[in-house]
Motif scaffolding. Structure first.
Motif, short mmCIF file in Angstrom:
data_model
loop_
_atom_site.label_atom_id
_atom_site.label_comp_id
_atom_site.label_asym_id
_atom_site.label_seq_id
_atom_site.Cartn_x
_atom_site.Cartn_y
_atom_site.Cartn_z
N ARG A 167 17.80 55.32 6.15
CA ARG A 167 17.50 54.30 5.15
C ARG A 167 17.02 53.00 5.81
O ARG A 167 16.12 52.32 5.29
N ALA A 168 17.60 52.67 6.95
CA ALA A 168 17.15 51.47 7.67
C ALA A 168 15.70 51.63 8.12
O ALA A 168 14.88 50.71 7.98
N ARG A 169 15.37 52.82 8.67
CA ARG A 169 13.99 53.07 9.09
C ARG A 169 13.04 52.97 7.90
O ARG A 169 11.98 52.37 7.98
N ALA A 170 13.42 53.61 6.79
CA ALA A 170 12.57 53.60 5.61
C ALA A 170 12.35 52.17 5.11
O ALA A 170 11.26 51.82 4.65
N THR A 171 13.38 51.33 5.21
CA THR A 171 13.28 49.95 4.75
C THR A 171 12.29 49.16 5.59
O THR A 171 11.42 48.45 5.06
N VAL A 172 12.39 49.27 6.91
CA VAL A 172 11.47 48.55 7.80
C VAL A 172 10.04 49.02 7.58
O VAL A 172 9.11 48.22 7.43
N LEU A 173 9.85 50.35 7.56
CA LEU A 173 8.51 50.91 7.39
C LEU A 173 7.90 50.49 6.06
O LEU A 173 6.72 50.13 5.99
N ALA A 174 8.69 50.52 5.00
CA ALA A 174 8.17 50.16 3.68
C ALA A 174 7.73 48.71 3.63
O ALA A 174 6.69 48.38 3.05
N ALA A 175 8.51 47.82 4.23
CA ALA A 175 8.15 46.40 4.24
C ALA A 175 6.83 46.17 4.99
O ALA A 175 5.99 45.38 4.55
N VAL A 176 6.66 46.87 6.11
CA VAL A 176 5.42 46.72 6.89
C VAL A 176 4.25 47.33 6.13
O VAL A 176 3.16 46.75 6.06
N GLN A 177 4.45 48.52 5.54
CA GLN A 177 3.38 49.18 4.80
C GLN A 177 2.93 48.35 3.61
O GLN A 177 1.75 48.36 3.25
N HIS A 178 3.85 47.63 2.98
CA HIS A 178 3.49 46.76 1.85
C HIS A 178 3.00 45.40 2.32
O HIS A 178 2.77 44.50 1.50
N ARG A 179 2.87 45.23 3.63
CA ARG A 179 2.33 44.00 4.23
C ARG A 179 3.14 42.75 3.87
O ARG A 179 2.61 41.65 3.73
N LEU A 180 4.44 42.93 3.72
CA LEU A 180 5.30 41.79 3.47
C LEU A 180 5.61 41.03 4.75
O LEU A 180 5.89 39.82 4.71
N CYS A 181 5.61 41.72 5.87
CA CYS A 181 5.88 41.08 7.15
C CYS A 181 5.30 41.96 8.26
O CYS A 181 5.02 43.14 8.05
N GLY A 182 5.15 41.36 9.43
CA GLY A 182 4.58 42.07 10.56
C GLY A 182 5.61 42.35 11.64
O GLY A 182 6.76 41.89 11.57
N VAL A 183 5.17 43.08 12.66
CA VAL A 183 6.06 43.46 13.74
C VAL A 183 6.60 42.24 14.47
O VAL A 183 7.78 42.18 14.82
N GLY A 184 5.74 41.24 14.70
CA GLY A 184 6.19 40.05 15.41
C GLY A 184 7.31 39.33 14.68
O GLY A 184 8.31 38.91 15.30
N GLU A 185 7.18 39.18 13.37
CA GLU A 185 8.23 38.53 12.58
C GLU A 185 9.53 39.34 12.63
O GLU A 185 10.63 38.78 12.74
N LEU A 186 9.41 40.65 12.54
CA LEU A 186 10.59 41.50 12.58
C LEU A 186 11.27 41.43 13.94
O LEU A 186 12.50 41.43 14.04
N ARG A 187 10.48 41.36 15.00
CA ARG A 187 11.06 41.23 16.36
C ARG A 187 11.88 39.95 16.47
O ARG A 187 12.97 39.94 17.05
#
Length: 333
Positions: A167-187
Protein backbone atom coordinates in the motif's frame (compact mmCIF):
# COMPACT_ATOMS: atom_id res chain seq x y z
CA UNK A 1 -11.40 25.23 19.57
CA UNK A 2 -8.91 27.90 18.47
CA UNK A 3 -9.74 31.16 16.74
CA UNK A 4 -11.51 30.89 13.39
CA UNK A 5 -8.81 30.57 10.68
CA UNK A 6 -10.31 33.11 8.29
CA UNK A 7 -6.98 33.70 6.62
CA UNK A 8 -6.89 30.03 5.65
CA UNK A 9 -10.46 29.25 4.73
CA UNK A 10 -11.26 32.41 2.80
CA UNK A 11 -8.33 32.81 0.37
CA UNK A 12 -10.38 33.12 -2.83
CA UNK A 13 -11.81 36.62 -2.35
CA UNK A 14 -11.62 39.82 -0.42
CA UNK A 15 -11.88 39.84 3.36
CA UNK A 16 -15.43 39.96 4.67
CA UNK A 17 -15.95 42.94 7.00
CA UNK A 18 -18.52 43.00 9.74
CA UNK A 19 -20.90 40.40 11.04
CA UNK A 20 -24.49 39.38 10.41
CA UNK A 21 -26.50 37.05 8.18
CA UNK A 22 -25.00 38.19 4.85
CA UNK A 23 -21.49 37.75 6.20
CA UNK A 24 -22.37 34.27 7.47
CA UNK A 25 -24.00 33.28 4.19
CA UNK A 26 -20.82 34.09 2.28
CA UNK A 27 -18.60 32.34 4.84
CA UNK A 28 -20.71 29.19 4.64
CA UNK A 29 -20.67 29.29 0.84
CA UNK A 30 -16.89 29.50 0.75
CA UNK A 31 -16.54 26.73 3.33
CA UNK A 32 -18.71 24.32 1.41
CA UNK A 33 -21.75 24.41 3.68
CA UNK A 34 -20.11 24.12 7.10
CA UNK A 35 -19.51 26.71 9.82
CA UNK A 36 -18.03 26.81 13.28
CA UNK A 37 -20.15 27.59 16.32
CA UNK A 38 -18.21 30.81 16.68
CA UNK A 39 -18.97 31.79 13.10
CA UNK A 40 -22.65 31.03 13.60
CA UNK A 41 -22.75 33.29 16.65
CA UNK A 42 -20.97 36.02 14.76
CA UNK A 43 -23.52 35.66 12.00
CA UNK A 44 -26.41 36.16 14.41
CA UNK A 45 -27.42 32.54 15.05
CA UNK A 46 -28.12 31.95 18.73
CA UNK A 47 -27.01 28.74 20.41
CA UNK A 48 -30.63 27.76 21.13
CA UNK A 49 -31.54 28.07 17.45
CA UNK A 50 -28.51 26.04 16.41
CA UNK A 51 -29.33 23.24 18.87
CA UNK A 52 -32.97 23.22 17.76
CA UNK A 53 -32.03 22.85 14.09
CA UNK A 54 -29.57 20.05 14.88
CA UNK A 55 -32.17 18.16 16.97
CA UNK A 56 -34.74 18.59 14.18
CA UNK A 57 -32.33 17.18 11.59
CA UNK A 58 -32.24 20.45 9.64
CA UNK A 59 -28.54 20.83 10.40
CA UNK A 60 -25.87 18.21 11.16
CA UNK A 61 -23.27 18.36 13.93
CA UNK A 62 -20.02 17.29 12.19
CA UNK A 63 -17.69 17.95 15.13
CA UNK A 64 -18.34 19.48 18.56
CA UNK A 65 -17.35 22.86 17.13
CA UNK A 66 -18.60 22.64 13.51
CA UNK A 67 -22.07 22.27 11.98
CA UNK A 68 -23.24 21.40 8.47
CA UNK A 69 -26.01 23.83 7.53
CA UNK A 70 -28.11 21.26 5.73
CA UNK A 71 -29.62 17.81 5.98
CA UNK A 72 -28.04 14.43 5.26
CA UNK A 73 -24.58 13.02 5.79
CA UNK A 74 -21.68 15.40 5.09
CA UNK A 75 -19.37 14.57 2.19
CA UNK A 76 -15.74 13.61 2.77
CA UNK A 77 -14.75 17.09 1.62
CA UNK A 78 -17.11 18.67 4.16
CA UNK A 79 -15.82 16.41 6.96
CA UNK A 80 -12.25 17.40 6.09
CA UNK A 81 -13.21 21.07 5.99
CA UNK A 82 -14.96 20.71 9.35
CA UNK A 83 -11.92 18.99 10.85
CA UNK A 84 -9.62 21.85 9.85
CA UNK A 85 -12.08 24.43 11.16
CA UNK A 86 -12.47 22.46 14.38
CA UNK A 87 -8.70 22.46 14.96
CA UNK A 88 -8.29 26.14 14.10
CA UNK A 89 -4.88 27.72 13.75
CA UNK A 90 -2.84 26.51 10.77
CA UNK A 91 -4.23 22.97 10.56
CA UNK A 92 -3.92 21.20 7.19
CA UNK A 93 -5.32 18.03 5.66
CA UNK A 94 -2.60 15.44 4.99
CA UNK A 95 -1.95 11.75 4.38
CA UNK A 96 -4.35 9.61 2.39
CA UNK A 97 -7.08 12.20 2.97
CA UNK A 98 -5.17 14.81 0.96
CA UNK A 99 -4.66 12.35 -1.90
CA UNK A 100 -8.32 11.30 -1.77
CA UNK A 101 -9.52 14.90 -2.06
CA UNK A 102 -7.08 15.42 -4.96
CA UNK A 103 -8.76 12.58 -6.85
CA UNK A 104 -5.87 10.11 -6.78
CA UNK A 105 -7.02 6.69 -7.96
CA UNK A 106 -5.63 3.15 -7.59
CA UNK A 107 -5.08 3.40 -3.84
CA UNK A 108 -7.20 2.38 -0.85
CA UNK A 109 -8.15 5.35 1.27
CA UNK A 110 -8.28 5.45 5.05
CA UNK A 111 -11.59 5.66 6.88
CA UNK A 112 -10.46 8.54 9.09
CA UNK A 113 -9.78 12.12 8.03
CA UNK A 114 -6.11 12.91 8.70
CA UNK A 115 -5.24 16.46 9.81
CA UNK A 116 -1.88 17.90 10.89
CA UNK A 117 -2.02 20.38 13.77
CA UNK A 118 0.50 22.28 15.87
CA UNK A 119 1.90 20.83 19.06
CA UNK A 120 -0.19 23.32 21.06
CA UNK A 121 -3.53 22.46 19.42
CA UNK A 122 -6.12 21.08 21.79
CA UNK A 123 -8.11 19.09 19.20
CA UNK A 124 -8.41 15.42 20.10
CA UNK A 125 -8.72 12.48 17.72
CA UNK A 126 -12.00 10.60 17.86
CA UNK A 127 -13.92 8.31 15.54
CA UNK A 128 -13.32 9.37 11.95
CA UNK A 129 -11.05 12.33 12.83
CA UNK A 130 -7.29 11.89 13.28
CA UNK A 131 -5.47 14.98 14.57
CA UNK A 132 -1.70 14.47 14.39
CA UNK A 133 0.51 16.92 16.24
CA UNK A 134 3.77 17.99 14.65
CA UNK A 135 6.51 20.49 15.33
CA UNK A 136 7.04 20.77 11.55
CA UNK A 137 3.67 22.11 10.44
CA UNK A 138 3.87 22.92 6.71
CA UNK A 139 2.47 25.90 4.88
CA UNK A 140 -0.70 24.85 3.04
CA UNK A 141 -0.90 24.66 -0.73
CA UNK A 142 -2.14 27.94 -2.25
CA UNK A 143 -5.78 28.30 -3.33
CA UNK A 144 -6.77 24.90 -1.97
CA UNK A 145 -9.73 24.15 0.26
CA UNK A 146 -9.70 22.62 2.72
CA UNK A 147 -6.15 23.80 3.52
CA UNK A 148 -3.89 20.97 2.40
CA UNK A 149 -0.29 20.00 3.12
CA UNK A 150 2.11 19.88 0.15
CA UNK A 151 1.53 16.53 -1.49
CA UNK A 152 5.03 15.18 -0.86
CA UNK A 153 4.43 15.75 2.85
CA UNK A 154 1.00 14.13 2.57
CA UNK A 155 2.57 11.06 0.94
CA UNK A 156 5.21 10.84 3.67
CA UNK A 157 2.58 11.14 6.40
CA UNK A 158 0.50 8.44 4.72
CA UNK A 159 3.40 6.01 4.25
CA UNK A 160 4.50 6.42 7.85
CA UNK A 161 1.11 5.15 9.05
CA UNK A 162 0.78 2.28 6.55
CA UNK A 163 1.91 -1.11 7.85
CA UNK A 164 1.47 -2.71 4.41
CA UNK A 165 4.49 -2.14 2.18
CA UNK A 166 2.45 -2.74 -0.98
CA UNK A 167 0.00 0.00 0.00
CA UNK A 168 2.88 2.37 0.71
CA UNK A 169 4.38 1.65 -2.74
CA UNK A 170 1.01 2.14 -4.40
CA UNK A 171 0.56 5.46 -2.59
CA UNK A 172 3.92 6.88 -3.70
CA UNK A 173 3.49 5.66 -7.28
CA UNK A 174 -0.05 7.03 -7.53
CA UNK A 175 0.99 10.48 -6.31
CA UNK A 176 3.82 10.63 -8.87
CA UNK A 177 1.63 9.30 -11.69
CA UNK A 178 -0.98 11.97 -10.94
CA UNK A 179 1.83 14.57 -11.02
CA UNK A 180 1.09 15.82 -7.53
CA UNK A 181 4.77 15.74 -6.58
CA UNK A 182 8.13 14.69 -7.98
CA UNK A 183 10.95 12.44 -6.88
CA UNK A 184 13.02 15.35 -5.57
CA UNK A 185 10.24 16.56 -3.28
CA UNK A 186 9.63 13.03 -2.02
CA UNK A 187 13.35 12.56 -1.32
CA UNK A 188 13.43 15.71 0.78
CA UNK A 189 10.40 14.60 2.80
CA UNK A 190 11.75 11.06 3.24
CA UNK A 191 15.00 12.49 4.63
CA UNK A 192 13.14 13.91 7.63
CA UNK A 193 11.88 10.52 8.78
CA UNK A 194 13.40 8.07 11.21
CA UNK A 195 12.91 4.37 11.79
CA UNK A 196 11.82 1.47 9.56
CA UNK A 197 8.95 3.36 7.91
CA UNK A 198 11.31 6.13 6.78
CA UNK A 199 13.82 3.60 5.42
CA UNK A 200 11.00 1.89 3.53
CA UNK A 201 9.85 5.17 2.00
CA UNK A 202 13.37 6.05 0.87
CA UNK A 203 13.57 2.63 -0.80
CA UNK A 204 10.26 3.22 -2.57
CA UNK A 205 11.37 6.67 -3.76
CA UNK A 206 14.54 5.07 -5.18
CA UNK A 207 12.32 2.61 -7.06
CA UNK A 208 10.31 5.46 -8.56
CA UNK A 209 13.50 7.32 -9.45
CA UNK A 210 14.74 4.24 -11.33
CA UNK A 211 11.78 4.53 -13.69
CA UNK A 212 9.26 1.98 -12.43
CA UNK A 213 5.74 3.17 -13.08
CA UNK A 214 3.41 0.73 -11.35
CA UNK A 215 3.14 -1.47 -8.29
CA UNK A 216 3.77 -4.72 -10.27
CA UNK A 217 6.88 -3.16 -11.82
CA UNK A 218 8.11 -2.13 -8.37
CA UNK A 219 7.56 -5.69 -7.14
CA UNK A 220 9.45 -7.00 -10.18
CA UNK A 221 12.35 -4.67 -9.40
CA UNK A 222 12.50 -5.96 -5.81
CA UNK A 223 12.55 -9.51 -7.21
CA UNK A 224 15.29 -8.72 -9.74
CA UNK A 225 17.54 -7.14 -7.12
CA UNK A 226 16.92 -9.92 -4.58
CA UNK A 227 17.87 -12.53 -7.20
CA UNK A 228 21.15 -10.76 -7.98
CA UNK A 229 20.16 -10.14 -11.61
CA UNK A 230 21.61 -7.13 -13.42
CA UNK A 231 19.46 -4.02 -13.19
CA UNK A 232 17.47 -3.37 -16.37
CA UNK A 233 16.25 -0.06 -17.72
CA UNK A 234 12.72 0.63 -16.51
CA UNK A 235 10.23 2.07 -19.02
CA UNK A 236 12.89 3.33 -21.45
CA UNK A 237 11.92 4.72 -24.83
CA UNK A 238 13.24 2.48 -27.62
CA UNK A 239 13.59 3.74 -31.20
CA UNK A 240 14.28 2.10 -34.54
CA UNK A 241 17.42 2.93 -36.50
CA UNK A 242 15.48 5.46 -38.59
CA UNK A 243 14.32 7.32 -35.49
CA UNK A 244 10.77 5.97 -35.35
CA UNK A 245 9.49 5.12 -31.89
CA UNK A 246 9.20 1.39 -31.27
CA UNK A 247 8.13 0.82 -27.67
CA UNK A 248 8.53 1.64 -24.01
CA UNK A 249 8.82 -1.75 -22.30
CA UNK A 250 8.41 -2.26 -18.58
CA UNK A 251 11.98 -3.61 -18.25
CA UNK A 252 14.77 -3.83 -20.83
CA UNK A 253 18.17 -5.49 -20.59
CA UNK A 254 19.72 -3.48 -23.40
CA UNK A 255 22.85 -5.50 -24.14
CA UNK A 256 20.94 -8.79 -24.32
CA UNK A 257 17.89 -7.34 -26.05
CA UNK A 258 15.58 -8.92 -23.48
CA UNK A 259 12.28 -7.31 -22.48
CA UNK A 260 10.02 -8.22 -19.56
CA UNK A 261 6.42 -7.04 -19.79
CA UNK A 262 4.10 -7.21 -16.78
CA UNK A 263 0.71 -8.01 -18.28
CA UNK A 264 -1.63 -6.57 -15.66
CA UNK A 265 -5.30 -7.40 -16.23
CA UNK A 266 -6.18 -4.13 -14.53
CA UNK A 267 -4.71 -2.21 -17.45
CA UNK A 268 -5.35 -4.62 -20.33
CA UNK A 269 -8.86 -5.92 -19.74
CA UNK A 270 -10.61 -4.46 -22.79
CA UNK A 271 -10.50 -6.01 -26.27
CA UNK A 272 -8.79 -2.93 -27.69
CA UNK A 273 -6.11 -2.98 -25.00
CA UNK A 274 -5.48 -6.69 -25.52
CA UNK A 275 -5.10 -6.18 -29.27
CA UNK A 276 -2.71 -3.27 -28.64
CA UNK A 277 -0.64 -5.40 -26.22
CA UNK A 278 -0.42 -8.26 -28.74
CA UNK A 279 0.59 -5.92 -31.59
CA UNK A 280 3.20 -4.26 -29.38
CA UNK A 281 4.69 -7.67 -28.54
CA UNK A 282 4.84 -8.63 -32.22
CA UNK A 283 6.56 -5.34 -33.09
CA UNK A 284 9.21 -5.86 -30.39
CA UNK A 285 9.89 -9.43 -31.51
CA UNK A 286 10.08 -8.35 -35.15
CA UNK A 287 12.72 -5.79 -34.15
CA UNK A 288 14.84 -8.58 -32.65
CA UNK A 289 13.93 -8.22 -28.99
CA UNK A 290 13.18 -11.24 -26.81
CA UNK A 291 9.93 -10.63 -24.94
CA UNK A 292 9.04 -12.35 -21.67
CA UNK A 293 5.50 -11.78 -20.38
CA UNK A 294 4.64 -12.30 -16.71
CA UNK A 295 1.54 -11.66 -14.62
CA UNK A 296 1.55 -9.67 -11.38
CA UNK A 297 0.35 -12.74 -9.47
CA UNK A 298 3.34 -14.72 -10.81
CA UNK A 299 5.68 -12.11 -9.37
CA UNK A 300 3.91 -12.27 -6.01
CA UNK A 301 3.27 -16.03 -5.82
CA UNK A 302 6.20 -17.52 -7.74
CA UNK A 303 9.03 -15.02 -7.45
CA UNK A 304 11.83 -17.64 -7.68
CA UNK A 305 10.26 -19.09 -10.81
CA UNK A 306 10.05 -15.67 -12.48
CA UNK A 307 13.64 -14.88 -11.50
CA UNK A 308 14.83 -18.21 -12.95
CA UNK A 309 12.93 -17.56 -16.19
CA UNK A 310 14.56 -14.13 -16.58
CA UNK A 311 17.99 -15.51 -15.70
CA UNK A 312 17.71 -18.32 -18.27
CA UNK A 313 16.45 -15.92 -20.93
CA UNK A 314 19.36 -13.54 -20.35
CA UNK A 315 21.83 -16.44 -20.47
CA UNK A 316 20.40 -17.73 -23.74
CA UNK A 317 20.44 -14.23 -25.26
CA UNK A 318 24.15 -13.84 -24.46
CA UNK A 319 24.97 -17.11 -26.22
CA UNK A 320 23.53 -16.14 -29.59
CA UNK A 321 24.27 -13.37 -32.05
CA UNK A 322 22.34 -10.20 -31.17
CA UNK A 323 19.32 -9.62 -33.40
CA UNK A 324 18.33 -6.19 -32.08
CA UNK A 325 21.19 -4.12 -33.52
CA UNK A 326 20.20 -0.70 -34.82
CA UNK A 327 17.80 0.06 -32.00
CA UNK A 328 18.65 2.91 -29.67
CA UNK A 329 17.38 3.80 -26.24
CA UNK A 330 16.67 7.13 -24.58
CA UNK A 331 15.76 7.70 -20.96
CA UNK A 332 12.43 6.79 -19.45
CA UNK A 333 8.90 8.04 -20.01
Amino acid sequence: MGSDPFGLVLPLGLALPGDGPLWLEEVVRRQGGVATVRQLRRGGVRDAERLRKVRAGEWVRVTPAVVLLGEGAPSRWQVAMAAVLHAGGRAVVTGLTALELAGVSNIRYASEVHVLVSRECGARSSGRLLFERTKRLPEPLPIRLPPTAPYARAVADACRRLADGARARATVLAAVQHRLCGVGELRREAAYGRGPAAVRMRTIVDEVASGVGSLPEAELRVLVRAAGLPEPLWNPRVYRADGRFLCSPDALWEDEGVVVEVDSVAYHDSDAQQVHTAERGRAMRAAGLTVVSVLPRQIRDDGPGVALLVRDTLRAARQRAPAHLGLWVRGTE
